[in-house]
Design a protein around this motif. Structure first.
Motif, short mmCIF file in Angstrom:
data_model
loop_
_atom_site.label_atom_id
_atom_site.label_comp_id
_atom_site.label_asym_id
_atom_site.label_seq_id
_atom_site.Cartn_x
_atom_site.Cartn_y
_atom_site.Cartn_z
N SER A 1 33.66 20.78 11.44
CA SER A 1 33.10 19.83 10.48
C SER A 1 33.30 20.38 9.07
CB SER A 1 31.60 19.62 10.73
OG SER A 1 30.89 20.83 10.48
N PHE A 2 33.11 19.50 8.09
CA PHE A 2 33.23 19.95 6.70
C PHE A 2 32.17 20.99 6.37
CE2 PHE A 2 32.05 19.55 2.19
CZ PHE A 2 33.26 19.97 1.62
N ARG A 3 31.01 20.89 6.99
CA ARG A 3 29.94 21.86 6.73
C ARG A 3 30.38 23.28 7.11
NH1 ARG A 3 23.95 21.85 9.57
NH2 ARG A 3 23.08 23.59 8.38
N VAL A 4 31.01 23.40 8.28
CA VAL A 4 31.49 24.71 8.72
C VAL A 4 32.64 25.16 7.81
CG1 VAL A 4 32.62 25.94 10.61
CG2 VAL A 4 30.77 24.34 11.10
N SER B 1 28.92 28.43 13.93
CA SER B 1 27.91 27.92 13.02
C SER B 1 28.36 28.14 11.58
CB SER B 1 26.58 28.65 13.25
OG SER B 1 26.71 30.02 12.91
N PRO B 2 27.79 27.41 10.62
CA PRO B 2 28.14 27.66 9.21
C PRO B 2 27.90 29.10 8.79
CG PRO B 2 27.00 25.57 9.42
CD PRO B 2 26.94 26.23 10.78
N ARG B 3 26.81 29.69 9.27
CA ARG B 3 26.52 31.08 8.91
C ARG B 3 27.59 32.03 9.44
NH1 ARG B 3 21.00 34.46 10.48
NH2 ARG B 3 21.63 36.43 9.52
N ALA C 1 33.18 24.28 4.68
CA ALA C 1 32.65 24.61 3.36
C ALA C 1 32.01 25.99 3.36
CB ALA C 1 31.62 23.56 2.92
N ALA C 2 31.33 26.34 4.47
CA ALA C 2 30.75 27.68 4.58
C ALA C 2 31.85 28.73 4.57
CB ALA C 2 29.92 27.78 5.86
N THR D 1 38.14 23.77 9.95
CA THR D 1 37.46 22.56 9.47
C THR D 1 37.90 21.34 10.26
OG1 THR D 1 37.52 23.55 7.27
CG2 THR D 1 36.85 21.26 7.41
#
Length: 208
Positions: A34-37, A112-114, A39-40, A30
């Motif tokens: 990013s927080f998005r990654v 990627s988040p996925r 959080a995933a 993180t």
């Protein structure tokens, strides 16, 4: 109902709060993306915990019988995955220090988040400890073994909520910490420290 909710929350936090190799890896990821990654990644780890909790509640003692013979190879597989990740973090950090800030975005953009979700789902699922942990709790708690379907659902929901809240807190901490990692020296230092921690914690897990 209330007792099931409390038991689920305590079980979820009891499993999630100890900061192990996966948590250190999540914070590091993180901080560098990013927080998005992050959080995933947190949702992936929580999903694995939830699957183990559901399996333990439904399967009970049968889960321990199935998992126990494979616990040793699963621990070593998890250790190998962590060791490779630790090496990649160290190499990326050292290369970033040597070549300036050019290579780091390439490494980060590839996550990627996925992919982050799938990686942490698989990594957490490789660890047999959550299954044995939940089975031990359920077998040792007469109320849970004889719980109604509604109480079982509440128990699982609160386990997931507790685990998710802690994992997201770790991810958020990584995002805040990441703001301070701007220069190549910061990248190198955190890469070396986190890779050493991940390798050490993974080795400790493998050795039991």
């Amino acid at each position: 109902m209330f007792d099931s909710a409390v038991a689920g929350a305590l079980a979820g936090y009891g499993l999630a709060i100890p900061v192990g190799a996966v948590a250190v890896l999540m914070i590091n990821l993180t901080a560098r993306t990013s927080f998005r990654v992050g959080a995933a990644a947190a949702i992936g780890a929580t999903t694995a915990d939830a699957l183990y909790a559901v399996t333990a509640v439904v399967g009970g003692a049968a889960v321990a019988t199935v998992i126990q013979p494979f616990s040793e190879p699963l621990r070593w597989i998890a250790f190998l995955v962590l060791a490779v990740m630790a090496a990649r973090i160290a190499v990326a950090g050292l290369r970033g220090q040597k070549g300036g800030a050019v290579q780091a975005p390439t490494v980060e953009a590839a996550i990627s988040p996925r992919r982050s979700f799938m990686t942490f789902l698989a990594l957490t699922a490789l660890n047999p400890w959550p299954a044995l942990y939940f089975v031990a709790l359920i077998l040792g708690h007469q109320g849970l073994r004889n719980a109604s379907w509604a109480e079982a659902v509440i128990y699982i929901v609160t386990v997931v909520a507790a685990s998710a809240s802690w994992q997201l807190l770790l991810a958020g901490g990584g995002a805040v910490f990441g703001r301070f990692i701007t220069g190549p020296r910061g990248r190198k230092a955190t890469a070396v420290v986190s890779s050493a921690l991940i390798f050490g914690l993974g080795a400790h897990m493998a050795l039991g």
